[in-house]
Motif scaffolding. Structure first.
Motif, PDB file in Angstrom:
ATOM      1  N   ALA A   1      -5.999   2.956  -1.629  1.00 53.51           N
ATOM      2  CA  ALA A   1      -5.198   2.430  -0.517  1.00 53.51           C
ATOM      3  C   ALA A   1      -4.681   3.549   0.901  1.00 53.51           C
ATOM      4  N   TYR A   2      -3.941   4.939   0.119  1.00 57.74           N
ATOM      5  CA  TYR A   2      -3.774   5.552   1.030  1.00 57.74           C
ATOM      6  C   TYR A   2      -4.695   5.932   2.243  1.00 57.74           C
ATOM      7  N   ILE A   3      -6.312   5.657   1.995  1.00 57.90           N
ATOM      8  CA  ILE A   3      -8.037   5.390   3.098  1.00 57.90           C
ATOM      9  C   ILE A   3      -7.246   4.297   3.808  1.00 57.90           C
ATOM     10  N   TRP A   4      -6.982   2.808   3.509  1.00 58.04           N
ATOM     11  CA  TRP A   4      -6.521   2.101   3.976  1.00 58.04           C
ATOM     12  C   TRP A   4      -5.822   2.260   4.227  1.00 58.04           C
ATOM     13  N   LEU A   5      -4.493   2.806   4.482  1.00 58.26           N
ATOM     14  CA  LEU A   5      -3.251   2.805   4.997  1.00 58.26           C
ATOM     15  C   LEU A   5      -3.446   3.834   6.977  1.00 58.26           C
ATOM     16  N   LEU A   6      -4.927   4.705   6.361  1.00 54.62           N
ATOM     17  CA  LEU A   6      -5.026   5.417   7.844  1.00 54.62           C
ATOM     18  C   LEU A   6      -5.680   4.344   8.609  1.00 54.62           C
ATOM     19  N   ARG A   7      -6.034   3.486   8.805  1.00 54.67           N
ATOM     20  CA  ARG A   7      -6.980   2.895   9.537  1.00 54.67           C
ATOM     21  C   ARG A   7      -5.781   1.497   9.695  1.00 54.67           C
TER      22      ARG A   7
ATOM     23  N   ALA B   1       1.237  -1.046   0.226  1.00 50.76           N
ATOM     24  CA  ALA B   1       0.271   0.044   0.216  1.00 50.76           C
ATOM     25  C   ALA B   1       0.690   1.157  -0.250  1.00 50.76           C
ATOM     26  N   PHE B   2       1.820   1.094   0.695  1.00 55.14           N
ATOM     27  CA  PHE B   2       2.607   2.398   1.129  1.00 55.14           C
ATOM     28  C   PHE B   2       3.474   2.577  -0.549  1.00 55.14           C
ATOM     29  N   ALA B   3       3.639   0.970  -1.134  1.00 56.91           N
ATOM     30  CA  ALA B   3       4.613   1.596  -2.665  1.00 56.91           C
ATOM     31  C   ALA B   3       3.402   2.219  -3.939  1.00 56.91           C
ATOM     32  N   ILE B   4       2.051   1.522  -3.526  1.00 55.48           N
ATOM     33  CA  ILE B   4       1.345   2.311  -4.423  1.00 55.48           C
ATOM     34  C   ILE B   4       1.178   3.983  -3.987  1.00 55.48           C
ATOM     35  N   VAL B   5       1.045   3.699  -2.450  1.00 60.95           N
ATOM     36  CA  VAL B   5       1.031   5.636  -2.320  1.00 60.95           C
ATOM     37  C   VAL B   5       1.785   6.040  -2.584  1.00 60.95           C
ATOM     38  N   TYR B   6       3.229   5.871  -2.522  1.00 58.21           N
ATOM     39  CA  TYR B   6       4.880   6.249  -2.973  1.00 58.21           C
ATOM     40  C   TYR B   6       4.762   6.888  -4.608  1.00 58.21           C
ATOM     41  N   ILE B   7       4.464   5.665  -5.475  1.00 57.00           N
ATOM     42  CA  ILE B   7       4.836   5.652  -6.404  1.00 57.00           C
ATOM     43  C   ILE B   7       3.594   6.317  -6.867  1.00 57.00           C
ATOM     44  N   ILE B   8       2.867   5.925  -7.142  1.00 50.81           N
ATOM     45  CA  ILE B   8       1.556   6.446  -7.844  1.00 50.81           C
ATOM     46  C   ILE B   8       0.758   8.069  -7.906  1.00 50.81           C
ATOM     47  N   TRP B   9       1.196   8.558  -6.399  1.00 50.28           N
ATOM     48  CA  TRP B   9       0.390   9.857  -6.135  1.00 50.28           C
ATOM     49  C   TRP B   9       1.523  10.488  -6.555  1.00 50.28           C
TER      50      TRP B   9
ATOM     51  N   SER C   1     -19.699   5.809   7.663  1.00 49.81           N
ATOM     52  CA  SER C   1     -19.371   5.515   8.284  1.00 49.81           C
ATOM     53  C   SER C   1     -17.992   5.182   7.529  1.00 49.81           C
ATOM     54  N   SER C   2     -17.981   3.778   6.284  1.00 48.77           N
ATOM     55  CA  SER C   2     -17.195   4.124   5.683  1.00 48.77           C
ATOM     56  C   SER C   2     -16.296   4.509   4.791  1.00 48.77           C
ATOM     57  N   PRO C   3     -14.671   4.197   5.487  1.00 48.41           N
ATOM     58  CA  PRO C   3     -14.149   6.214   4.247  1.00 48.41           C
ATOM     59  C   PRO C   3     -14.262   5.846   2.837  1.00 48.41           C
ATOM     60  N   PHE C   4     -14.616   4.681   2.390  1.00 46.22           N
ATOM     61  CA  PHE C   4     -14.558   4.076   0.482  1.00 46.22           C
ATOM     62  C   PHE C   4     -15.557   5.002   0.216  1.00 46.22           C
ATOM     63  N   LEU C   5     -17.266   4.714   0.686  1.00 50.93           N
ATOM     64  CA  LEU C   5     -18.407   5.496   0.804  1.00 50.93           C
ATOM     65  C   LEU C   5     -18.086   6.461   0.740  1.00 50.93           C
ATOM     66  N   ALA C   6     -17.395   7.141   1.488  1.00 49.23           N
ATOM     67  CA  ALA C   6     -17.523   8.732   1.929  1.00 49.23           C
ATOM     68  C   ALA C   6     -16.073   9.450   0.732  1.00 49.23           C
ATOM     69  N   GLY C   7     -14.970   8.411   0.593  1.00 55.29           N
ATOM     70  CA  GLY C   7     -14.428   8.839  -0.650  1.00 55.29           C
ATOM     71  C   GLY C   7     -14.495   9.095  -1.593  1.00 55.29           C
ATOM     72  N   GLY C   8     -16.184   7.801  -2.335  1.00 58.89           N
ATOM     73  CA  GLY C   8     -16.681   8.437  -3.248  1.00 58.89           C
ATOM     74  C   GLY C   8     -17.904   9.251  -3.496  1.00 58.89           C
ATOM     75  N   MET C   9     -18.311   9.806  -2.340  1.00 59.02           N
ATOM     76  CA  MET C   9     -19.288  11.080  -2.451  1.00 59.02           C
ATOM     77  C   MET C   9     -18.697  11.991  -2.625  1.00 59.02           C
ATOM     78  N   GLN C  10     -16.690  12.293  -1.317  1.00 57.37           N
ATOM     79  CA  GLN C  10     -16.114  13.539  -1.661  1.00 57.37           C
ATOM     80  C   GLN C  10     -15.789  13.118  -3.096  1.00 57.37           C
TER      81      GLN C  10
END
Length: 305
Positions: free
Chosen positions: A243-249, A15-23, A186-195
């Motif tokens: 990946a980022y919001i999963w890392l936050l958890r 997950a860190f590799a994804i966030v570091y490289i892709i972002w 309550s779900s960060p993934f659903l909230a992320g989609g909404m945002q």
């Protein structure tokens, strides 16, 4: 990946590799996309599509429908993080190289430290954080004094690009602090989609108001821009964001936030390797100061357990 069970070290490193490289690579992706696409229409449609995909996926998985208050929160956060944050970065990249843009965005943790202290959300900055703020401003000054040496869509207006990106970083920090107190779902993934839906729709509206649709010809969009656009929608918005919001958890927020000083290194190297962006002494000096500043702000602000 599940946030409820104990994650493996391989999953965390992946997950860190994804966030570091892709972002870090999305700055170059934006640069390629806006070579033949209107900036706000590109960014707005990118996030609207990604948000709809993520939202529908989470609803099909059984997540409850969000409330009206949840949508209102998503509008505020989405506009701060995406419309102003990513939209300002996208507009700024018309005037300055992607590498310089990523370095300026690395000031976000410094804005978070100051605004968090001023608003009472965070404690007073430590001496290490204060030193980081000073170094960061010095780095921004060096970048501001560096003449444009790389191809950009609208050359000769570096000050406009720098101002847009710094405002984007400031509003992103404001939205981030707000999101610590308010959640769209309550779900960060659903909230992320909404945002993403709300922020993307607002960018589309602004793009239309700016007249970006006038004279825009789909046939004139290059293959490179379409490929970059597809990459931004899938990997930049859906994969890296998830990946980022999963890392936050599963890890400390400060550790997840280290993307802020890794992304610039990736962006500068990719811009140099694939987009012909030159590295000047001023840029290297500014880069070193900003990266050192963000490291001090992020790590110097961590509290001992």
């Amino acid at each position: 990946m599940s946030a409820t069970s104990s994650p493996s070290r391989a999953a965390i490193l992946g997950a860190f590799a994804i966030v570091y490289i892709i972002w870090g690579s999305t700055y170059l992706g934006i640069r390629f996309a806006i070579d033949s696409m209107p900036p706000l229409l590109m960014a707005g449609s990118r996030y609207t599509i990604a948000g709809l995909i993520l939202y529908v996926f989470m609803r099909l998985r059984g997540e409850a429908a969000p409330t009206r208050q949840g949508w209102a929160t998503a509008v505020i956060i989405g506009i701060c993080l995406l419309t102003f944050g990513n939209g300002g970065v996208t507009l700024g990249e018309q005037y300055i190289p992607s590498g310089m843009t990523s370095l300026l965005v690395a000031t976000v943790p410094m804005f978070l430290a100051l605004l968090g202290w001023a608003s009472g959300v965070a404690a007073r900055p430590t001496p290490w954080v204060a030193l980081g703020l000073v170094l960061g401003m010095a780095g921004v000054y060096l970048l501001a004094r560096t003449p444009g040496v790389s191809h950009v869509a609208l050359p000769g207006h570096e000050a406009i690009g720098i101002t847009l990106v710094l405002i984007a970083a400031l509003v992103w920090a404001i939205g981030s602090l707000y999101s610590k107190k308010k959640q769209a779902a309550s779900s960060p993934f659903l909230a992320g989609g909404m945002q993403m839906i709300c922020g993307g729709a607002a960018m589309l509206l602004l793009g239309l108001v700016r007249g970006e649709a006038a004279g825009f010809d789909f046939a004139a969009v290059t293959t490179k821009s379409w490929l970059a656009y597809a990459y931004l929608v899938t990997f930049g918005s859906i994969v890296a964001f998830s990946a980022y919001i999963w890392l936050l958890r599963v890890v400390e927020p400060a550790l997840a936030g280290t993307y802020a000083f890794v992304n610039p290194v990736v962006a500068v190297l990719l811009g140099w390797a694939f987009a012909g962006e030159q590295l000047t002494v001023g840029m290297l000096g500014g880069a070193a100061l900003i990266v050192a500043a963000v490291v001090l702000v992020v790590l110097g602000g961590r509290k001992k357990a």
